[in-house]
Design a protein around this motif. Sequence first.
Motif, PDB file in Angstrom:
ATOM      1  N   UNK A  26      73.564 -19.928   6.173  1.00 53.38           N
ATOM      2  CA  UNK A  26      73.373 -19.370   7.510  1.00 53.38           C
ATOM      3  C   UNK A  26      72.923 -17.917   7.380  1.00 53.38           C
ATOM      4  N   UNK A  27      72.382 -17.386   8.442  1.00 51.81           N
ATOM      5  CA  UNK A  27      71.924 -16.006   8.417  1.00 51.81           C
ATOM      6  C   UNK A  27      72.610 -15.240   9.538  1.00 51.81           C
ATOM      7  N   UNK A  28      73.198 -14.126   9.176  1.00 53.88           N
ATOM      8  CA  UNK A  28      73.808 -13.252  10.167  1.00 53.88           C
ATOM      9  C   UNK A  28      72.704 -12.380  10.752  1.00 53.88           C
ATOM     10  N   UNK A  29      72.437 -12.537  12.035  1.00 53.07           N
ATOM     11  CA  UNK A  29      71.375 -11.794  12.712  1.00 53.07           C
ATOM     12  C   UNK A  29      71.966 -10.874  13.768  1.00 53.07           C
ATOM     13  N   UNK A  71      66.999  -9.495  11.691  1.00 54.90           N
ATOM     14  CA  UNK A  71      67.740  -9.588  10.427  1.00 54.90           C
ATOM     15  C   UNK A  71      68.159  -8.201   9.947  1.00 54.90           C
ATOM     16  N   UNK A  72      69.249  -8.163   9.227  1.00 54.49           N
ATOM     17  CA  UNK A  72      69.750  -6.907   8.680  1.00 54.49           C
ATOM     18  C   UNK A  72      69.315  -6.789   7.222  1.00 54.49           C
ATOM     19  N   UNK A  73      69.216  -5.561   6.750  1.00 52.05           N
ATOM     20  CA  UNK A  73      68.835  -5.273   5.377  1.00 52.05           C
ATOM     21  C   UNK A  73      70.037  -5.432   4.445  1.00 52.05           C
ATOM     22  N   UNK A 110      75.259 -12.850   3.777  1.00 49.33           N
ATOM     23  CA  UNK A 110      75.845 -11.555   4.136  1.00 49.33           C
ATOM     24  C   UNK A 110      76.288 -11.541   5.589  1.00 49.33           C
ATOM     25  N   UNK A 111      77.465 -10.944   5.819  1.00 50.15           N
ATOM     26  CA  UNK A 111      77.893 -10.582   7.165  1.00 50.15           C
ATOM     27  C   UNK A 111      77.990  -9.061   7.185  1.00 50.15           C
ATOM     28  N   UNK A 136      77.343 -15.126  11.369  1.00 53.77           N
ATOM     29  CA  UNK A 136      76.483 -16.296  11.536  1.00 53.77           C
ATOM     30  C   UNK A 136      76.596 -16.872  12.944  1.00 53.77           C
ATOM     31  N   UNK A 137      77.673 -16.546  13.661  1.00 54.72           N
ATOM     32  CA  UNK A 137      77.818 -16.967  15.058  1.00 54.72           C
ATOM     33  C   UNK A 137      77.132 -15.920  15.912  1.00 54.72           C
TER      34      UNK A 137
END
Length: 154
Positions: A26-29, A71-73, A110-111, A136-137
């Motif tokens: 999952x991707x934390x956005x 997205x975060x770096x 990553x969170x 991810x939520x």
Amino acid sequence: MMKKILFGLFWALALVACKEVFDPPPQALLQVKVKYVDEEATGSAKVSAYGVGMDDTIWIYQEMTSDFRLPMSAETETSFVILLDSIADTLTITHDKELVFESAESGFYNEYKILDVEHTFNRIEDYEVTDSAVTKNWHENIQLYINSLPADAN
């Protein structure tokens, strides 16, 4: 000859049986909501967002929206150039990151925890961090308060 065929069949079955199942992690956005300072203003701004230091990646291009995800770096700071109706502002987010194990199939992701936010004042008047946990939520993390366009703007 029969031995070669059986040997080939064995390896074909072994490869199929050992095929790994891979799910992307999952991707934390970061979710950003745009709100006008002037409560009488209506509609959504035309938004474009570019990642600074991310190979100048365009994440959003001229979408009429009041909320969007970015997205975060992997570094400790993430910067974006955000164009609101073609007026550019820079948004810089300082954050901590934590590597989280999702599963054996998808691996790690990553969170982030937002520590500080800085911005320019071309169109963005102020901001509010509504939730500092970027996970991810997907949920609203930052609310940007923007000025309305001048009456003479095209």
